[in-house]
Design an enzyme around this catalytic site. Structure first.
Site, PDB file in Angstrom:
ATOM      1  N   VAL A  10      35.688  46.687  29.657  1.00  0.00           N
ATOM      2  CA  VAL A  10      36.549  46.563  30.833  1.00  0.00           C
ATOM      3  C   VAL A  10      37.274  45.230  30.702  1.00  0.00           C
ATOM      4  CG1 VAL A  10      35.249  48.056  32.408  1.00  0.00           C
ATOM      5  CG2 VAL A  10      34.657  45.635  32.231  1.00  0.00           C
ATOM      6  N   SER A  11      38.398  45.109  31.406  1.00  0.00           N
ATOM      7  CA  SER A  11      39.263  43.945  31.228  1.00  0.00           C
ATOM      8  C   SER A  11      38.840  42.706  31.997  1.00  0.00           C
ATOM      9  CB  SER A  11      40.698  44.303  31.625  1.00  0.00           C
ATOM     10  OG  SER A  11      41.165  45.331  30.798  1.00  0.00           O
ATOM     11  N   THR A  12      38.122  42.879  33.095  1.00  0.00           N
ATOM     12  CA  THR A  12      37.757  41.706  33.898  1.00  0.00           C
ATOM     13  C   THR A  12      36.282  41.750  34.257  1.00  0.00           C
ATOM     14  OG1 THR A  12      38.250  42.772  36.014  1.00  0.00           O
ATOM     15  CG2 THR A  12      40.069  41.616  34.933  1.00  0.00           C
ATOM     16  N   GLN A  15      35.113  44.214  37.059  1.00  0.00           N
ATOM     17  CA  GLN A  15      35.089  45.658  36.844  1.00  0.00           C
ATOM     18  C   GLN A  15      33.717  46.098  36.343  1.00  0.00           C
ATOM     19  OE1 GLN A  15      38.518  45.767  34.156  1.00  0.00           O
ATOM     20  NE2 GLN A  15      39.638  46.942  35.699  1.00  0.00           N
TER      21      GLN A  15
END
Length: 185
Positions: A10-12, A15
């Site tokens: 996931v990007s962050t 998340q």
């Protein structure tokens, strides 16, 4: 023996990886490498650990290709690395991207050819654009530090016995700039 190894990203930090984890577990992944980092980041430590971990006949399973790669060229580089290692690649959301099947290998080969063709076109267009700009008189590279009149003035000062350090201070440039300028007249 074939092992299915998962990769979830996931990007962050905010998340959740839960949905990806669940899908990968349902697919029978023996191990899942997880990462919370932007796909735009070049260095993804868990992906690097995963790539080191994979062995011949393993299958790397991802929920979607964009979880694995930042771009088409990145995907093709990873796919080639996997191919060389004898590792398959399977994406759950993109069933056509399954290199454990002949059709999936063919699709990725076609994509690799298209990406190579695209790179060639970019190189050709860039070279043609540079040539056209040169023909119009465009100069490439950094802007000269000294104008032709400043170079002439620096030469006069040098010929008049002024030390190079003083000339440098006057024009606010490095010694090497003055030496190059004086030598070019």
């Amino acid at each position: 023996m074939t092992h299915q190894i998962g990769y979830a990203r996931v990007s962050t930090l905010g998340q959740s990886l839960e949905q990806q984890q669940s899908l990968l577990i349902d697919q029978g992944c023996a191990r899942i490498f997880e990462e919370k980092i932007s796909g735009a980041k070049r260095e993804r430590p868990e992906l690097n650990r995963l790539l080191d971990h994979l062995r011949r006949d393993d299958v790397l399973v991802v929920t979607r290709l964009d979880r694995l790669a930042r771009s088409t060229s990145d995907l093709l580089q990873i796919a080639e690395l996997l191919r060389v290692k004898g590792v398959g690649l399977r994406s759950l959301a993109e069933p056509w991207a399954d290199t454990t099947t002949p059709a999936g290998r063919m699709i990725l080969t076609v994509f690799a050819g298209i990406a190579d063709f695209e790179r060639s076109l970019i190189v050709e267009r860039t070279a043609a654009g540079r040539e056209a700009a040169r023909a119009r008189g465009v100069k490439f590279g950094p802007k000269p530090s000294l104008s032709p009149s400043q170079i002439a003035h620096a030469r006069e000062l040098s010929d008049g016995g002024r030390p190079v350090s003083e000339i440098c201070s006057l024009f606010g440039v490095h010694r090497s700039t003055i030496y190059r300028a004086i030598g070019s007249i």
